[in-house]
Design a protein around this motif. Structure first.
Motif, PDB file in Angstrom:
ATOM      1  N   UNK A  90       0.818  -1.224   0.000  1.00 22.15           N
ATOM      2  CA  UNK A  90       0.000   0.000   0.000  1.00 22.15           C
ATOM      3  C   UNK A  90       0.845   1.265   0.000  1.00 22.15           C
ATOM      4  N   UNK A  91       2.154   1.103   0.044  1.00 22.45           N
ATOM      5  CA  UNK A  91       3.068   2.240  -0.028  1.00 22.45           C
ATOM      6  C   UNK A  91       3.142   2.707  -1.483  1.00 22.45           C
ATOM      7  N   UNK A  92       2.797   3.970  -1.777  1.00 20.28           N
ATOM      8  CA  UNK A  92       2.806   4.426  -3.174  1.00 20.28           C
ATOM      9  C   UNK A  92       4.198   4.471  -3.797  1.00 20.28           C
ATOM     10  N   UNK A  93       5.243   4.436  -2.995  1.00 21.11           N
ATOM     11  CA  UNK A  93       6.601   4.501  -3.516  1.00 21.11           C
ATOM     12  C   UNK A  93       7.237   3.124  -3.698  1.00 21.11           C
ATOM     13  N   UNK A  94       6.492   2.060  -3.376  1.00 22.46           N
ATOM     14  CA  UNK A  94       7.020   0.704  -3.501  1.00 22.46           C
ATOM     15  C   UNK A  94       6.572   0.096  -4.827  1.00 22.46           C
ATOM     16  N   UNK A  95       7.511  -0.522  -5.526  1.00 23.47           N
ATOM     17  CA  UNK A  95       7.209  -1.248  -6.761  1.00 23.47           C
ATOM     18  C   UNK A  95       7.397  -2.735  -6.510  1.00 23.47           C
ATOM     19  N   UNK A  96       6.489  -3.545  -7.062  1.00 16.34           N
ATOM     20  CA  UNK A  96       6.616  -4.990  -6.915  1.00 16.34           C
ATOM     21  C   UNK A  96       7.961  -5.469  -7.426  1.00 16.34           C
TER      22      UNK A  96
END
Length: 126
Positions: A90-96
């Motif tokens: 749910x962190x907008x700065x995290x990419x899978x």
């Protein structure tokens, strides 16, 4: 009871998160390659390895290294999945597939491990 380490491995076999909860005095180098070949040796019954994969996230593996007497590892893996989905995904700065660098994820994972170690198990009420 002791939980030694928690690892999160992406579907390509890359290590995206590592937390050493109990660090022994001697440092040991950890190297990983794809495909992830795990060979475990039974030595004085000191380590148990548990794998967790949830249906919602295909390919992400959660690995916990713990004392064999530690109970409730399945519940702990569910809690780690919950923390991952709440604070990393749910962190907008995290990419899978990328390394997890989120302070809230770290804090909540540490608190879940503390609860699991103190209780000796990680019950549904935690």
């Amino acid at each position: 009871m002791v939980i030694f380490s928690v690892y999160v491995v992406n579907k390509a076999g890359g290590l995206i998160y590592q937390y050493d909860n109990y660090v022994p005095r001697a440092e040991v180098e950890k190297t990983f390659s794809y495909p992830l070949d795990l060979v475990l040796k039974h030595h004085d019954e000191k380590v148990i390895v548990s794998f967790g994969q949830r249906d919602g996230i295909k390919g992400i593996k959660f690995i916990v290294l713990a004392d064999p007497r530690q109970s409730g590892i399945d519940a702990l893996l569910r809690k780690i999945y919950e923390v991952y989905s709440d604070y990393a995904l749910k962190n907008p700065f995290y990419s899978l597939e990328m390394p997890i660098r989120c302070e809230l994820f770290d804090q909540n994972l540490k608190s879940a491990l503390e609860v699991a170690e103190k209780a000796g198990n990680f019950g549904a009420g935690s």
